[in-house]
Every structure is written in structure tokens, then in C-alpha cells.
Design a protein around this motif. Sequence first.
Motif, PDB file in Angstrom:
ATOM      1  N   PRO A  20      29.732  32.473  45.075  1.00  0.00           N
ATOM      2  CA  PRO A  20      29.140  31.326  45.771  1.00  0.00           C
ATOM      3  C   PRO A  20      27.775  30.881  45.249  1.00  0.00           C
ATOM      4  CG  PRO A  20      30.093  32.855  47.335  1.00  0.00           C
ATOM      5  CD  PRO A  20      30.144  33.523  45.990  1.00  0.00           C
ATOM      6  N   GLY A  21      26.974  31.777  44.712  1.00  0.00           N
ATOM      7  CA  GLY A  21      25.663  31.393  44.206  1.00  0.00           C
ATOM      8  C   GLY A  21      25.691  30.833  42.793  1.00  0.00           C
ATOM      9  N   TRP A  22      26.857  30.790  42.193  1.00  0.00           N
ATOM     10  CA  TRP A  22      27.009  30.337  40.818  1.00  0.00           C
ATOM     11  C   TRP A  22      28.006  29.186  40.813  1.00  0.00           C
ATOM     12  CZ3 TRP A  22      30.534  32.773  36.697  1.00  0.00           C
ATOM     13  CH2 TRP A  22      30.162  32.341  35.421  1.00  0.00           C
ATOM     14  N   PRO A  23      27.558  27.941  40.675  1.00  0.00           N
ATOM     15  CA  PRO A  23      28.433  26.779  40.844  1.00  0.00           C
ATOM     16  C   PRO A  23      29.356  26.502  39.656  1.00  0.00           C
ATOM     17  CG  PRO A  23      26.247  26.046  40.276  1.00  0.00           C
ATOM     18  CD  PRO A  23      26.181  27.543  40.401  1.00  0.00           C
ATOM     19  N   VAL A  24      30.195  27.482  39.342  1.00  0.00           N
ATOM     20  CA  VAL A  24      31.188  27.332  38.283  1.00  0.00           C
ATOM     21  C   VAL A  24      32.545  27.705  38.871  1.00  0.00           C
ATOM     22  CG1 VAL A  24      31.945  28.197  36.040  1.00  0.00           C
ATOM     23  CG2 VAL A  24      29.517  27.861  36.480  1.00  0.00           C
ATOM     24  N   ILE A  25      33.529  26.879  38.626  1.00  0.00           N
ATOM     25  CA  ILE A  25      34.862  27.154  39.155  1.00  0.00           C
ATOM     26  C   ILE A  25      35.593  28.067  38.175  1.00  0.00           C
ATOM     27  CG2 ILE A  25      37.053  26.155  39.862  1.00  0.00           C
ATOM     28  CD1 ILE A  25      35.471  23.587  40.545  1.00  0.00           C
ATOM     29  N   THR A  26      35.948  29.242  38.649  1.00  0.00           N
ATOM     30  CA  THR A  26      36.657  30.235  37.853  1.00  0.00           C
ATOM     31  C   THR A  26      38.099  30.337  38.346  1.00  0.00           C
ATOM     32  OG1 THR A  26      35.974  31.962  39.371  1.00  0.00           O
ATOM     33  CG2 THR A  26      34.530  31.555  37.479  1.00  0.00           C
ATOM     34  N   PRO A  27      38.977  30.979  37.585  1.00  0.00           N
ATOM     35  CA  PRO A  27      40.367  31.125  38.037  1.00  0.00           C
ATOM     36  C   PRO A  27      40.508  31.822  39.387  1.00  0.00           C
ATOM     37  CG  PRO A  27      40.231  31.605  35.709  1.00  0.00           C
ATOM     38  CD  PRO A  27      38.802  31.461  36.211  1.00  0.00           C
ATOM     39  N   ALA A  28      39.549  32.667  39.764  1.00  0.00           N
ATOM     40  CA  ALA A  28      39.631  33.385  41.036  1.00  0.00           C
ATOM     41  C   ALA A  28      39.177  32.545  42.230  1.00  0.00           C
ATOM     42  CB  ALA A  28      38.826  34.672  40.973  1.00  0.00           C
ATOM     43  N   ALA A  29      38.635  31.354  41.976  1.00  0.00           N
ATOM     44  CA  ALA A  29      38.289  30.464  43.089  1.00  0.00           C
ATOM     45  C   ALA A  29      39.585  30.056  43.779  1.00  0.00           C
ATOM     46  CB  ALA A  29      37.544  29.235  42.576  1.00  0.00           C
ATOM     47  N   LYS A  30      39.487  29.704  45.053  1.00  0.00           N
ATOM     48  CA  LYS A  30      40.714  29.349  45.776  1.00  0.00           C
ATOM     49  C   LYS A  30      40.387  28.378  46.896  1.00  0.00           C
ATOM     50  CE  LYS A  30      40.096  33.462  48.491  1.00  0.00           C
ATOM     51  NZ  LYS A  30      40.501  34.809  48.742  1.00  0.00           N
ATOM     52  N   GLY A  31      41.412  27.728  47.378  1.00  0.00           N
ATOM     53  CA  GLY A  31      41.224  26.789  48.466  1.00  0.00           C
ATOM     54  C   GLY A  31      42.550  26.342  49.044  1.00  0.00           C
ATOM     55  N   THR A  32      42.473  25.308  49.879  1.00  0.00           N
ATOM     56  CA  THR A  32      43.678  24.731  50.473  1.00  0.00           C
ATOM     57  C   THR A  32      43.557  23.214  50.460  1.00  0.00           C
ATOM     58  OG1 THR A  32      42.724  24.843  52.701  1.00  0.00           O
ATOM     59  CG2 THR A  32      44.126  26.692  52.025  1.00  0.00           C
ATOM     60  N   VAL A  33      44.699  22.551  50.450  1.00  0.00           N
ATOM     61  CA  VAL A  33      44.762  21.094  50.548  1.00  0.00           C
ATOM     62  C   VAL A  33      45.713  20.751  51.684  1.00  0.00           C
ATOM     63  CG1 VAL A  33      46.598  20.910  48.802  1.00  0.00           C
ATOM     64  CG2 VAL A  33      45.184  18.919  49.308  1.00  0.00           C
ATOM     65  N   ARG A  34      45.321  19.771  52.516  1.00  0.00           N
ATOM     66  CA  ARG A  34      46.193  19.311  53.592  1.00  0.00           C
ATOM     67  C   ARG A  34      46.962  18.098  53.078  1.00  0.00           C
ATOM     68  NH1 ARG A  34      47.081  20.815  58.397  1.00  0.00           N
ATOM     69  NH2 ARG A  34      45.100  21.909  58.614  1.00  0.00           N
ATOM     70  N   SER A  35      48.271  18.217  53.040  1.00  0.00           N
ATOM     71  CA  SER A  35      49.131  17.160  52.533  1.00  0.00           C
ATOM     72  C   SER A  35      49.178  15.980  53.496  1.00  0.00           C
ATOM     73  CB  SER A  35      50.552  17.694  52.321  1.00  0.00           C
ATOM     74  OG  SER A  35      51.423  16.641  51.979  1.00  0.00           O
ATOM     75  N   ALA A  36      49.022  14.773  52.959  1.00  0.00           N
ATOM     76  CA  ALA A  36      49.121  13.566  53.779  1.00  0.00           C
ATOM     77  C   ALA A  36      50.571  13.312  54.189  1.00  0.00           C
ATOM     78  CB  ALA A  36      48.574  12.368  53.011  1.00  0.00           C
ATOM     79  N   LEU A  37      51.525  13.843  53.431  1.00  0.00           N
ATOM     80  CA  LEU A  37      52.942  13.606  53.709  1.00  0.00           C
ATOM     81  C   LEU A  37      53.446  14.411  54.901  1.00  0.00           C
ATOM     82  CD1 LEU A  37      55.613  12.285  52.815  1.00  0.00           C
ATOM     83  CD2 LEU A  37      56.002  14.310  51.410  1.00  0.00           C
ATOM     84  N   ASP A  38      53.170  15.716  54.914  1.00  0.00           N
ATOM     85  CA  ASP A  38      53.737  16.567  55.967  1.00  0.00           C
ATOM     86  C   ASP A  38      52.681  17.313  56.778  1.00  0.00           C
ATOM     87  OD1 ASP A  38      52.899  18.546  54.220  1.00  0.00           O
ATOM     88  OD2 ASP A  38      54.917  19.066  53.554  1.00  0.00           O
ATOM     89  N   ASN A  39      51.401  17.071  56.498  1.00  0.00           N
ATOM     90  CA  ASN A  39      50.279  17.679  57.218  1.00  0.00           C
ATOM     91  C   ASN A  39      50.198  19.200  57.040  1.00  0.00           C
ATOM     92  OD1 ASN A  39      47.959  16.931  58.625  1.00  0.00           O
ATOM     93  ND2 ASN A  39      48.807  17.647  60.561  1.00  0.00           N
ATOM     94  N   ASN A  40      50.975  19.766  56.124  1.00  0.00           N
ATOM     95  CA  ASN A  40      50.918  21.200  55.846  1.00  0.00           C
ATOM     96  C   ASN A  40      49.745  21.520  54.939  1.00  0.00           C
ATOM     97  OD1 ASN A  40      53.193  21.843  57.331  1.00  0.00           O
ATOM     98  ND2 ASN A  40      54.575  21.702  55.580  1.00  0.00           N
ATOM     99  N   LEU A  41      49.281  22.767  55.030  1.00  0.00           N
ATOM    100  CA  LEU A  41      48.257  23.270  54.118  1.00  0.00           C
ATOM    101  C   LEU A  41      48.941  23.986  52.961  1.00  0.00           C
ATOM    102  CD1 LEU A  41      45.528  24.767  56.477  1.00  0.00           C
ATOM    103  CD2 LEU A  41      45.293  22.798  54.965  1.00  0.00           C
ATOM    104  N   TYR A  42      48.500  23.682  51.745  1.00  0.00           N
ATOM    105  CA  TYR A  42      49.016  24.351  50.560  1.00  0.00           C
ATOM    106  C   TYR A  42      47.854  24.984  49.812  1.00  0.00           C
ATOM    107  CZ  TYR A  42      53.270  21.774  51.528  1.00  0.00           C
ATOM    108  OH  TYR A  42      54.390  21.268  52.134  1.00  0.00           O
ATOM    109  N   ASP A  43      48.109  26.147  49.237  1.00  0.00           N
ATOM    110  CA  ASP A  43      47.068  26.865  48.499  1.00  0.00           C
ATOM    111  C   ASP A  43      46.738  26.168  47.187  1.00  0.00           C
ATOM    112  OD1 ASP A  43      46.832  28.869  50.398  1.00  0.00           O
ATOM    113  OD2 ASP A  43      48.303  30.171  49.424  1.00  0.00           O
ATOM    114  N   LEU A  44      45.462  26.249  46.828  1.00  0.00           N
ATOM    115  CA  LEU A  44      44.965  25.746  45.551  1.00  0.00           C
ATOM    116  C   LEU A  44      44.461  26.932  44.744  1.00  0.00           C
ATOM    117  CD1 LEU A  44      42.807  22.824  46.928  1.00  0.00           C
ATOM    118  CD2 LEU A  44      44.980  22.596  45.713  1.00  0.00           C
TER     119      LEU A  44
END
Length: 89
Positions: A20-44
Motif C-alpha cells: 500500500p505505501g508503494w503506488p505500483v501495481i504488481t501481479p499480487a494486487a487484487k480487486g473486484t469489479v461490479r458488473s453493470a449487466l448482472d450486478n455481480n462482483l468479479y475478481d480482478l
Amino acid sequence: MEQQQNRHTGIIASFELEHPGWPVITPAAKGTVRSALDNNLYDLRGSDFKGMEHLLPLVGVRISFILVRWNDGKVTAGDIRLEDRGNDA
């Protein structure tokens, strides 16, 4: 791994950097996106966002993506593309 052909759009709901203190996106970063189509959360996966550090923080960013089903049955968002905000005001 199987990819769907249809693109979805959505808003990034969460995104955590590996360091978190290093603003570089690495492969181990992760997140979620909420789909506008079905309102489900999918992993990023951080590996899909390499080079997008200029957009940090990513929460609230609109993206398009395809769904990827892995051999273990897990479904993630892949082939991430930033969506043009166009007339959003």
C-alpha cells in the motif's frame, strides 16, 4: 481457461495494492469489479492492470472486461480496458 466472447462493463468496487505505501501495481494486487449487466462482483488480478499506476486509486473507475472461467471453476474479469467517460458529468 475459457474466455467468454461478450464484453461486460462495470465499476471497480475495490482494489488493494500488494504494498500500500508503494503506488505500483504488481501481479499480487487484487480487486473486484461490479458488473453493470448482472450486478455481480468479479475478481480482478493485478497483472491485468500493470502500467496503469497513473489511475490510482482505481476504485470507481469504469472498465470493460470479459469473463474468464479457470479450470478450477473460478470466474475472474480479464482483458481489462478503460472505458471512455464520454458524457459523464
